[in-house]
Design a protein around this motif. Structure first.
Motif, PDB file in Angstrom:
ATOM      1  N   TYR A  23      -2.525 -10.488  21.878  1.00  0.00           N
ATOM      2  CA  TYR A  23      -2.961  -9.650  20.753  1.00  0.00           C
ATOM      3  C   TYR A  23      -4.129 -10.318  20.018  1.00  0.00           C
ATOM      4  O   TYR A  23      -4.004 -10.726  18.865  1.00  0.00           O
ATOM      5  N   PRO A  24      -5.269 -10.466  20.682  1.00  0.00           N
ATOM      6  CA  PRO A  24      -6.388 -11.212  20.094  1.00  0.00           C
ATOM      7  C   PRO A  24      -6.979 -10.571  18.844  1.00  0.00           C
ATOM      8  O   PRO A  24      -7.635 -11.253  18.056  1.00  0.00           O
ATOM      9  N   HIS A  25      -6.736  -9.281  18.656  1.00  0.00           N
ATOM     10  CA  HIS A  25      -7.377  -8.588  17.527  1.00  0.00           C
ATOM     11  C   HIS A  25      -6.424  -8.375  16.337  1.00  0.00           C
ATOM     12  O   HIS A  25      -6.841  -7.860  15.301  1.00  0.00           O
ATOM     13  N   GLU A  26      -5.174  -8.754  16.496  1.00  0.00           N
ATOM     14  CA  GLU A  26      -4.222  -8.576  15.402  1.00  0.00           C
ATOM     15  C   GLU A  26      -4.461  -9.627  14.315  1.00  0.00           C
ATOM     16  O   GLU A  26      -4.661 -10.805  14.617  1.00  0.00           O
ATOM     17  N   LYS A  27      -4.408  -9.206  13.073  1.00  0.00           N
ATOM     18  CA  LYS A  27      -4.723 -10.112  11.963  1.00  0.00           C
ATOM     19  C   LYS A  27      -3.502 -10.652  11.240  1.00  0.00           C
ATOM     20  O   LYS A  27      -3.626 -11.460  10.318  1.00  0.00           O
ATOM     21  N   ILE A  28      -2.319 -10.178  11.631  1.00  0.00           N
ATOM     22  CA  ILE A  28      -1.070 -10.702  11.096  1.00  0.00           C
ATOM     23  C   ILE A  28      -0.092 -10.864  12.264  1.00  0.00           C
ATOM     24  O   ILE A  28      -0.307 -10.286  13.336  1.00  0.00           O
ATOM     25  N   VAL A  64       1.213 -11.375   2.815  1.00  0.00           N
ATOM     26  CA  VAL A  64       1.693 -10.911   1.513  1.00  0.00           C
ATOM     27  C   VAL A  64       1.241  -9.479   1.268  1.00  0.00           C
ATOM     28  O   VAL A  64       2.024  -8.625   0.816  1.00  0.00           O
ATOM     29  N   ILE A  65      -0.008  -9.190   1.563  1.00  0.00           N
ATOM     30  CA  ILE A  65      -0.528  -7.833   1.386  1.00  0.00           C
ATOM     31  C   ILE A  65       0.272  -6.842   2.228  1.00  0.00           C
ATOM     32  O   ILE A  65       0.653  -5.757   1.758  1.00  0.00           O
ATOM     33  N   PHE A  66       0.532  -7.200   3.471  1.00  0.00           N
ATOM     34  CA  PHE A  66       1.290  -6.316   4.348  1.00  0.00           C
ATOM     35  C   PHE A  66       2.684  -6.063   3.778  1.00  0.00           C
ATOM     36  O   PHE A  66       3.145  -4.923   3.712  1.00  0.00           O
ATOM     37  N   LEU A  67       3.371  -7.133   3.384  1.00  0.00           N
ATOM     38  CA  LEU A  67       4.740  -6.999   2.893  1.00  0.00           C
ATOM     39  C   LEU A  67       4.812  -6.163   1.623  1.00  0.00           C
ATOM     40  O   LEU A  67       5.652  -5.264   1.492  1.00  0.00           O
ATOM     41  N   ILE A  68       3.928  -6.465   0.670  1.00  0.00           N
ATOM     42  CA  ILE A  68       3.966  -5.745  -0.603  1.00  0.00           C
ATOM     43  C   ILE A  68       3.614  -4.271  -0.393  1.00  0.00           C
ATOM     44  O   ILE A  68       4.267  -3.368  -0.944  1.00  0.00           O
ATOM     45  N   SER A  69       2.602  -4.011   0.433  1.00  0.00           N
ATOM     46  CA  SER A  69       2.224  -2.609   0.682  1.00  0.00           C
ATOM     47  C   SER A  69       3.370  -1.864   1.359  1.00  0.00           C
ATOM     48  O   SER A  69       3.595  -0.672   1.093  1.00  0.00           O
ATOM     49  N   PHE A  70       4.103  -2.530   2.244  1.00  0.00           N
ATOM     50  CA  PHE A  70       5.252  -1.919   2.901  1.00  0.00           C
ATOM     51  C   PHE A  70       6.369  -1.645   1.900  1.00  0.00           C
ATOM     52  O   PHE A  70       6.934  -0.544   1.845  1.00  0.00           O
ATOM     53  N   LEU A  71       6.676  -2.616   1.066  1.00  0.00           N
ATOM     54  CA  LEU A  71       7.742  -2.444   0.082  1.00  0.00           C
ATOM     55  C   LEU A  71       7.403  -1.378  -0.950  1.00  0.00           C
ATOM     56  O   LEU A  71       8.299  -0.743  -1.514  1.00  0.00           O
ATOM     57  N   ASP A 116     -11.605  -7.566   4.776  1.00  0.00           N
ATOM     58  CA  ASP A 116     -11.499  -7.478   6.234  1.00  0.00           C
ATOM     59  C   ASP A 116     -10.115  -7.077   6.715  1.00  0.00           C
ATOM     60  O   ASP A 116      -9.849  -7.088   7.921  1.00  0.00           O
ATOM     61  N   TYR A 117      -9.242  -6.728   5.773  1.00  0.00           N
ATOM     62  CA  TYR A 117      -7.897  -6.347   6.207  1.00  0.00           C
ATOM     63  C   TYR A 117      -7.270  -5.340   5.249  1.00  0.00           C
ATOM     64  O   TYR A 117      -7.122  -5.609   4.053  1.00  0.00           O
ATOM     65  N   VAL A 118      -6.925  -4.194   5.803  1.00  0.00           N
ATOM     66  CA  VAL A 118      -6.192  -3.170   5.051  1.00  0.00           C
ATOM     67  C   VAL A 118      -4.944  -2.850   5.862  1.00  0.00           C
ATOM     68  O   VAL A 118      -5.033  -2.435   7.024  1.00  0.00           O
ATOM     69  N   PRO A 119      -3.764  -3.073   5.303  1.00  0.00           N
ATOM     70  CA  PRO A 119      -2.527  -2.860   6.065  1.00  0.00           C
ATOM     71  C   PRO A 119      -2.313  -1.396   6.421  1.00  0.00           C
ATOM     72  O   PRO A 119      -2.677  -0.495   5.667  1.00  0.00           O
ATOM     73  N   VAL A 120      -1.723  -1.175   7.592  1.00  0.00           N
ATOM     74  CA  VAL A 120      -1.402   0.168   8.067  1.00  0.00           C
ATOM     75  C   VAL A 120       0.073   0.196   8.432  1.00  0.00           C
ATOM     76  O   VAL A 120       0.596  -0.741   9.036  1.00  0.00           O
ATOM     77  N   HIS A 121       0.761   1.271   8.063  1.00  0.00           N
ATOM     78  CA  HIS A 121       2.197   1.371   8.321  1.00  0.00           C
ATOM     79  C   HIS A 121       2.538   2.705   8.986  1.00  0.00           C
ATOM     80  O   HIS A 121       1.746   3.654   8.950  1.00  0.00           O
TER      81      HIS A 121
END
Length: 403
Positions: A197-202, A306-313, A377-382
């Protein structure tokens, strides 16, 4: 005294309660057998546990059962833990058989996932391992460096609640060469997945678990993130992920995924919020804007997690979702704070006092963090589903042979 021997022990190496003497002598025989220095007795007196591993030979399964019994003894009797470490160190010192040495180091990898030595004995164990970080024969250097990292982690975490399953023992014994998705640093986790997964940022485990929670109806599950999932199912899914299989086959309970998500965070080698930033988070926990600025200051990968987790919650803050889950923003902050922040104080008074400030810090992130405006450079997607961009190659052990 602290050199390898072929003969069994007649008494413990350390001073023990008299009632544990026979256990210590039997433990040494088990260590000798696991390392291949002793033939297994026809009636070893080792009780059989559940947790068998498919496709194991009878010999390998028997060895794993013995190792599981030994781990159970160490967990049940704290006084035996230093004795077990001491016996293993003895059998690794001056051992003439390279294969035996390798198996002994694998066993040390497993011990360091189950229980720590005492604080007094920790110094001796650390020195023993450090002296062997340049021993390339038999790849001891690789395992010794891994064990040093595990020692730091288990000393902070403390003993686990019950003996690992045989599958967990297999995984732990290979961890120096097949690093786990759990218990590593964020940097190591990203390196581990870089090939597939070379392009994954988390770390890919995060969207897998988060989207799985959504897919299994987590937004309607009462007590989500608070109610524990079935421990056996959590362990099974953890092992599956460690072997490279990111699937939800046979999993239909979102609590299992929520529990594993929290476990992954708790078992990170280093806390998500670095120790050097912890005091700032506590001091300024009641200042929403400062809390947001602290997130901006996090190392890149930490910040994105942290951004991913908080946006998910934040999905779970909708009124209709809270009505179904009975989990308010304060409830979520309460159960998630220990997974984002770690107090390293040995004072329980400090730990309990700081807990309320940790909760307030996480609460302010839940209520005020605009997760699409923190990292250019990173916006979480769910909600893409519990699937991955491309299937990884399952990780196959090449280092362990206990036949």
């Amino acid at each position: 005294m602290m050199t390898w021997q072929k003969a069994p022990l007649s008494s413990p190496l350390l001073t023990l309660n008299r009632s544990l003497k026979n256990d210590a002598v039997r433990i040494f025989k088990v260590i000798q057998h696991i390392m291949g220095d002793r033939e297994r007795e026809k009636s070893a007196g080792i009780p059989v546990h559940n947790g068998s591993v498919h496709s194991l030979t009878g010999s390998t399964a028997g060895l794993l059962e013995e190792e599981r019994w030994l781990l159970g003894e160490g967990l049940a009797h704290g006084e035996l833990r230093d004795e077990i470490y001491c016996q293993l160190m003895k059998q690794l010192n001056g051992n003439p058989n390279t294969e035996s040495v390798f198996k002994g180091w694998q066993m040390l990898c497993v011990l360091l996932t189950a229980f720590p030595p005492s604080k007094n004995f920790e110094t001796y164990l650390r020195s023993f391992m450090q002296q062997r970080t340049s021993q390339q024969e038999g790849r001891v250097d690789v395992i010794a460096k891994h064990c040093l990292r595990r020692l730091v982690a288990i000393s902070k975490k403390g003993p686990r609640g019950k003996p690992p399953t045989m599958a967990e023992i297999e995984t732990a014994s290979d961890a120096a060469f097949n690093p786990s998705t759990f218990g590593e640093s964020l940097d190591a986790t990203m390196r581990l997945q870089e090939r597939n997964y070379p392009h994954e940022k988390i770390p890919i485990i995060l969207p897998f678990l988060a989207d799985g929670i959504l897919a299994l109806g987590g937004m309607k599950a009462e007590g989500i993130f608070r109610v524990a999932g079935d421990s056996d199912l959590v362990s099974e899914l953890k092992l599956r992920i460690d072997r490279g299989y990111y699937t939800l086959d046979s999993v239909d309970d979102p609590h299992v995924l929520a529990s594993l998500l929290k476990l992954w965070l708790r078992e990170l080698c280093d806390p998500l919020v670095p120790e050097e930033m912890y005091n700032d988070c506590i001091t300024h926990s009641r200042e929403p804007e400062t809390c947001i600025q602290l997130v901006r200051r996090l190392p890149t990968i930490n910040r994105r997690v942290v951004i991913f987790l908080i946006s998910f919650l934040q999905f779970f803050l909708e009124e209709k979702v809270q009505t179904a889950t009975k989990m308010t923003s304060a409830n979520l902050a309460l159960v998630m704070a220990p997974n984002l922040l770690r107090c390293n104080s040995e004072s329980m008074t400090v730990v309990f006092t700081n807990a309320q400030y940790e909760q307030v810090f996480v609460y302010n992130l839940l209520m005020h963090l605009k997760c699409d405006q923190i990292d250019a450079d990173y916006v979480p997607v769910h909600g893409l589903g519990a699937s991955l961009p491309s299937p990884p190659q399952p990780r196959v052990s090449k280092s362990r042979n206990r036949k």
